[in-house]
Design a protein around this motif. Structure first.
Motif, short mmCIF file in Angstrom:
data_model
loop_
_atom_site.label_atom_id
_atom_site.label_comp_id
_atom_site.label_asym_id
_atom_site.label_seq_id
_atom_site.Cartn_x
_atom_site.Cartn_y
_atom_site.Cartn_z
N ASP A 1 0.83 -1.21 0.00
CA ASP A 1 0.00 0.00 0.00
C ASP A 1 0.86 1.25 0.00
O ASP A 1 0.52 2.25 -0.61
CB ASP A 1 -0.93 0.00 1.22
CG ASP A 1 -2.04 -1.04 1.09
OD1 ASP A 1 -2.67 -1.08 0.02
OD2 ASP A 1 -2.25 -1.82 2.03
N GLN B 1 -4.50 4.22 1.16
CA GLN B 1 -3.07 4.34 0.85
C GLN B 1 -2.57 5.75 1.13
O GLN B 1 -1.47 5.95 1.64
CB GLN B 1 -2.81 3.96 -0.61
CG GLN B 1 -3.00 2.48 -0.90
CD GLN B 1 -2.54 2.11 -2.31
OE1 GLN B 1 -2.20 2.97 -3.12
NE2 GLN B 1 -2.53 0.80 -2.60
N LEU C 1 -2.13 6.22 4.94
CA LEU C 1 -0.93 5.54 5.43
C LEU C 1 0.34 6.26 4.97
O LEU C 1 1.32 6.35 5.73
CB LEU C 1 -0.92 4.09 4.94
CG LEU C 1 0.23 3.20 5.44
CD1 LEU C 1 0.25 3.16 6.97
CD2 LEU C 1 0.11 1.79 4.88
N ALA D 1 -1.67 -1.67 4.59
CA ALA D 1 -2.57 -0.90 5.45
C ALA D 1 -3.58 -1.80 6.14
O ALA D 1 -3.94 -2.87 5.64
CB ALA D 1 -3.29 0.15 4.61
N GLY E 1 -1.76 3.02 11.14
CA GLY E 1 -2.52 2.47 10.02
C GLY E 1 -1.86 1.29 9.35
O GLY E 1 -2.37 0.77 8.34
#
Length: 845
Positions: free
Chosen positions: A56, A228, A231, A222, A89
């Protein structure tokens, strides 16, 4: 008029078949290229998305923002990985380290040669007891200790390796023997494209590709519900200096973009050759419609007499062309889909691309149809316009048929002006060191068009030169020569189609021959060394290889070539480290001033003249250098030499640059032996290096042959692509002869009546075809030699050892090919002419 045009199409299907085939081949090439490249791009794009399914966010080094040459000083450590794993996260964090790893098959050959051959770590968590979700094991277990590796399933299938086998491989030169503990599956795009990915345990991979405890990248996954972007924002707050956070989507998009950029060159090349085939097809279409209009002169005149306007006559011919173009475009589109599917299947069987469906984009269909229709209609417009201008009374009496002297003078004048302008541009471009490509391309295009326009004028003297040979065939030969020059415009259009293909083929062959000779001369002039040693894919070589060679009894002198990045006068430069005490025995450089003396002291360098001129250096000039580790030093110039593509740049003693390199590695090793370069010595050196498939031991002949092989492969590919233009040209000759036989039916019938037998008629048509084809071949080879010479003059400005090489043998083959085209193209028209019923032909109006 619409009904008249349609009836003409359906009434004369056979006479338009060759024209449709010419358009069909060109369109098929275009659509096949578009389908094939779209399919590959889509397959790799989806493969990239799968490959980043577990990523991610990626934390990686950001060398673009780091000081030049300092990127490697900002490592991603275990501490950074631990902090990334603790992000709110983040579901998981994986340390990634990778680099070059060459694998040998059971026969000792390099696996994945020409594709990506990489090694990476199997990250099993900090305690080494977990699993790596990126690489699910299909068989066996993951590597957990030194001496263990895991192979991807595709490589294992290609090589036949199984769990428990011992394999030979290399990372930077020395041979390593590793045990296969597992076979895994992966969606990695490089593996799908025929590459290899060897997995090591984490500690071993760090030692081989980075430093203990360091990673080249950290991948984050994540938690559910965390995007995404979110994070990435969290990761940005804990990034070490010189690193960046990138989302998995951007990584996949970037990889897809790189693939598309890589594909664009191939796509452009294929479309360029499709364009050449279509360009050749234009001659055939225009020629066909000119003859069709000439055959229907009285019909068109009658239409004018009963009230049809000039515009309506033009429109009727263009409607006929539109129908032909549409049918040919549709058929070409279908054929192109078949070509794309065939290429995709072929590449897939070779294991060089990931699986995926055939992709036919709407734009491909539109472009293919548009190309077929537009090319056909444009090519038919001039004959249609010419037909509409003929007065009805003149057409009824057929007094319009011969071209007027005025029209030929105008054509020859235009042709001469275009040819002169093109030749001047080409000659001017040969004098330009930089920026000469565009003028040369424009000049070549103008000259080619100019010669085409002048071809009717050139046809008479060149075909007349064949008269002594044609006289050997008595009446048939004389009639063939007269028929070939009877309608110079038709002969010109037919011969020009072949001329274009042979011009390109000959020009490319001349250039390739000159480049090959230049490489040979460069190798012999620059090197005294008997052998060069490097990695097969020219990645960095371990210094241990040079040390091992230096200990050999057969070696008298060695020098590693070691690249070190540095800053000089604010610009990034590469210093080439050498063995200062031995380099003079291994190279034969042309020094304009100074020499190697003094370089072994470590404070002096030798520089090629172009770099010295750009920097304003002379022998004795001093300058400051900032090394990769940030330390500075003063160096001076000891000598200036003429560089080339094999040896150039700033050369300094290795003991000066090696202490400042983060990781010491050689790009190449030069070696001189007691007995010179022999097969026995080469085998001995290869054996001393462990018969390593990842290491190349080459003498000057090997270097030359390797480059020659690459050039020949490229040439053969180009010949294959240009064969399309030659095939289209063959169709043009067949078309012209078939229409000519139809037009001269009454004349052939009369010749038969006065005693010319069927064999004589066949011979007459064949000789006519042969003369026209050889005429096109001579023009094509002549222009090809000129363009090859001109391009060579441009190349010689950067490749000083380049000189013109005329490949007489290949040019003879090309001329023979032109003759073969003429013989084959005449088979059907000659047979048709011989089978004409003489009485029916005489009665035909």
């Amino acid at each position: 008029m619409l009904r008249t045009a349609l009836r003409n199409v359906f009434a004369h299907k056979a006479r338009l078949l060759m024209t449709m085939l010419a358009v069909l081949l060109g369109v098929a090439f275009v659509s096949g290229t578009l389908v094939f490249t779209s399919t590959i791009s889509d397959a790799f794009h989806k493969s990239s998305e799968k490959g980043y399914a577990h990523v991610d966010v990626s934390i990686r080094q950001d060398n673009s923002d780091a000081p030049e040459g300092r990127g490697s000083l900002s490592p991603l450590s275990q501490r950074t990985l631990d902090r990334a794993e603790q992000l709110p996260g983040a579901k998981s964090a994986t340390g990634v380290v990778s680099g070059f790893a060459a694998l040998s098959d059971k026969k000792g050959k390099l696996v994945g040669d020409g594709f990506s051959t990489e090694g990476a770590n199997y990250y099993a968590g900090r305690d080494g007891k977990g699993t790596d979700p990126r690489y699910p094991m299909k068989d066996g277990a993951a590597p957990r200790a030194p001496g263990q590796i895991a192979l991807d399933a595709k490589t294992a299938e290609r090589t036949g390796y199984r769990v428990g086998d011992t394999v030979r491989m290399s990372v930077d030169g020395p041979v390593r023997k590793e045990k296969v503990t597992g076979i895994y599956t992966t969606d990695d795009g490089s593996v799908a494209a025929g590459g290899t990915l060897v997995l090591f345990d984490n500690a071993t991979a760090q030692r081989l590709f980075a430093k203990p405890g360091e990673y080249t990248e950290i991948s984050l996954q994540a938690k559910p519900g965390v995007s995404q972007a979110a994070l990435k924002a969290q990761a940005a707050k804990m990034l070490p200096s010189g690193t960046e956070a990138v989302t998995g989507k951007k990584l996949a998009d970037d990889e897809s973009e790189q693939i598309e950029n890589g594909m664009s060159g191939m796509k452009t090349s294929l479309l360029a050759f499709a364009g050449i085939a279509l360009f050749v097809g234009i001659f055939i279409i225009a020629n066909t419609f000119t003859m069709l209009v000439a055959q229907r002169t009285k019909e068109l005149a009658l239409l004018r007499a009963v009230g049809a306007s000039r515009r309506q006559v033009t429109r009727s011919v263009l409607i006929e062309a539109l129908v032909v173009g549409t049918v040919a475009g549709l058929a070409g589109m279908a054929a192109g889909v078949g070509i794309g599917a065939g290429l995709r299947s072929l590449i897939g069987k070779m294991g060089t691309m990931p699986d995926g469906p055939l992709v036919i984009e709407p734009s491909t269909v539109v472009i293919s149809l548009a190309v077929g229709v537009v090319i056909t209609v444009l090519a038919a417009w001039l004959p249609a316009r010419r037909a509409a201008k003929i007065p009805p009374v003149a057409a009824m009496g057929s007094i319009h048929a011969p071209a007027t002297t005025r029209s030929l003078i105008v054509r020859n004048t235009i042709g001469a002006l275009l040819s002169a302008a093109g030749a001047v541009l080409v000659l001017m471009a040969t004098r330009m060191e930089d920026g000469g490509k565009a003028p040369m391309g424009a000049g070549a295009g103008l000259l080619l068009i100019g010669v085409f326009v002048l071809t009717p004028l050139l046809s008479r003297p060149l075909i007349a030169a064949a008269a002594p040979v044609l006289r050997l065939f008595n009446v048939s030969g004389k009639l063939a020569r007269q028929n070939a020059v009877r309608n110079p415009r038709r002969t010109a259009a037919t011969a020009s189609a072949l001329m274009v293909g042979l011009t390109l083929i000959t020009g490319l062959t001349v250039i390739a021959g000159g480049v090959q000779q230049a490489i040979d001369k460069m190798a012999s002039d620059s090197l005294k060394a008997d052998y060069t040693v490097s990695m097969a894919n020219f990645t960095p070589l371990s210094p241990e290889v040079e040390k091992k060679l230096a200990r050999s009894d057969e070696i008298t002198a060695t020098s590693p070539l070691r690249n070190a990045r540095a800053k000089i006068d604010g610009d990034t430069e590469y210093l080439t480290g050498v063995n200062g005490s031995a380099i003079a025995q291994l190279t034969s450089l042309d020094f304009t001033k100074g020499g190697w003396s003094g370089i072994s002291g470590g404070k002096q360098v030798v520089v090629d003249t172009k770099t010295a001129e750009a920097k304003g250096w002379k022998v004795g000039s001093r300058f400051q250098v900032t090394y990769q580790d940030g330390k500075k030093a003063q160096l001076s110039v000891a000598g200036l030499y003429k560089g080339n593509e094999m040896i150039k740049g700033i050369m300094v003693d290795n003991k000066t640059v090696t202490p400042h390199m983060a990781k010491v590695a050689d790009m190449q090793v030069l070696a001189k032996t007691k007995d010179g370069a022999t097969d026995q010595v080469k085998k001995s050196l290869e054996k001393q290096l462990g018969d390593n498939p990842a290491v190349l031991v080459q003498d000057k002949k090997d270097i030359s042959e390797g480059i020659a092989q690459m050039i020949n492969i490229l040439l053969n590919m180009l010949y294959g692509l240009l064969a399309m233009a030659v095939i289209v040209a063959v169709l043009g000759v067949i078309n012209t002869l078939a229409m000519s036989v139809f037009e001269r039916g009454q004349e052939i019938g009369m010749l038969r009546a006065i005693g010319l037998d069927r064999r004589g008629v066949k011979r007459m048509v064949r000789l006519e075809s042969l003369v026209i084809s050889l005429f096109g071949g001579v023009l094509g080879i002549g222009l090809g030699v000129f363009f090859g010479w001109a391009a060579g003059e441009l190349i010689s400005s950067s490749l000083e050892t380049y000189s013109l090489v005329l490949p007489w043998g290949r040019m003879g083959i090309f001329l023979a090919l032109a003759a073969l085209v003429g013989v084959l193209a005449a088979l059907w028209p000659a047979r048709r002419a011989a089978r004409l019923n003489m009485l029916a032909a005489i009665k035909t109006e």
